[in-house]
Design an enzyme around this catalytic site. Sequence first.
Site, mmCIF file in Angstrom:
data_model
loop_
_atom_site.group_PDB
_atom_site.id
_atom_site.type_symbol
_atom_site.label_atom_id
_atom_site.label_comp_id
_atom_site.label_asym_id
_atom_site.label_seq_id
_atom_site.Cartn_x
_atom_site.Cartn_y
_atom_site.Cartn_z
ATOM 1 N N ALA A 99 31.365 9.984 -25.759
ATOM 2 C CA ALA A 99 31.606 11.231 -25.045
ATOM 3 C C ALA A 99 31.741 12.414 -26.000
ATOM 4 C CB ALA A 99 32.860 11.126 -24.183
ATOM 5 N N LYS A 100 31.964 12.157 -27.280
ATOM 6 C CA LYS A 100 32.053 13.186 -28.324
ATOM 7 C C LYS A 100 32.994 14.322 -27.931
ATOM 8 C CE LYS A 100 27.461 12.168 -30.183
ATOM 9 N NZ LYS A 100 26.999 11.193 -29.174
ATOM 10 N N ARG A 101 34.171 13.942 -27.451
ATOM 11 C CA ARG A 101 35.134 14.937 -27.022
ATOM 12 C C ARG A 101 35.822 15.578 -28.235
ATOM 13 N NH1 ARG A 101 32.490 15.152 -22.514
ATOM 14 N NH2 ARG A 101 33.270 13.898 -20.794
#
Length: 301
Positions: A99-101
């Site tokens: 999700a590369k939050r």
Amino acid sequence: MRAEAWTDIVQANASSYGGIVVGIDPYLPDVPAAFESEGGRLDWLPRYLDFVLDRTIGRVGFVKFQSAYFEAYGLAGLNALSLAMKRARSAGMGVILDAKRGDIGSTAAAYGRAYLTPGTAGGSGDFEADCLTVNPMMGPDTLEPFLDCVRRYGKGLFILCRTSNPGAGWLQDRMTGNRFISDRLADLIATVGKDCNQGARLNPVGAVIGATVPQEGKRLRSLLPNAIILAPGLGPQGGDVTALNALRGSHPGDLLVPVSRGLLRVDDRSIALDEYEQLIKERLELFKAVIAAPSKLSATG
């Protein structure tokens, strides 16, 4: 639902199945038309996910769900993602949510509750993963809520370090002072990971380093000797044999290699499902051999 630590899952599953990670990026034009139903409804998605999991559970130790592809299908996509994540975790697979939050502390804490906090500890449980990809570009303070989940719940993180996309070097290979930015990110990953290690051979705080940059990979691995590296780029992105060798460390499970399009995409959507099943099986065995013995990389084309 299980409560094993991420590093324990990695060591056990890598020992049993190797370092391949099935990447699931569901996109209808890339899957056999046989999954479609009349009217264009999205009920193809859970059927497709079940098909893929049926053929990888017990053969692969890890799965990576790319959140954006599910979000693109709205509520139906998110519901399918939740069910697939729960099924994979229940079956013993190590589940990575890509999700590369990354955001300011309070927002990062909300992401931590969404993806890394068990239901018994106040999370919803709908999207609980074993490991999450995160973006550090807003600074170390934005990582702290995620690191708190690592310490509290035994979760894992993959922090972006030197990615596989063609434009990555525009920023990540720039010099700041006398260091590459990617080197500084590796230093950050190593520093924040020390507090989460708890004596394990592998650190639960790992790095995303593309399998497309052998020179950079060798340098960054030397800065991250105990980190688990997630190395995307094998297959259509042109992952390099030298890069895989450079990224491999000295501990079992310290290199995980996701393969998505190269494993699951079809060029001919008219393919029958039994043929698709055989195609996945053949590709899976090939990629497993490639990752175990990188000298065979050229065989993937």
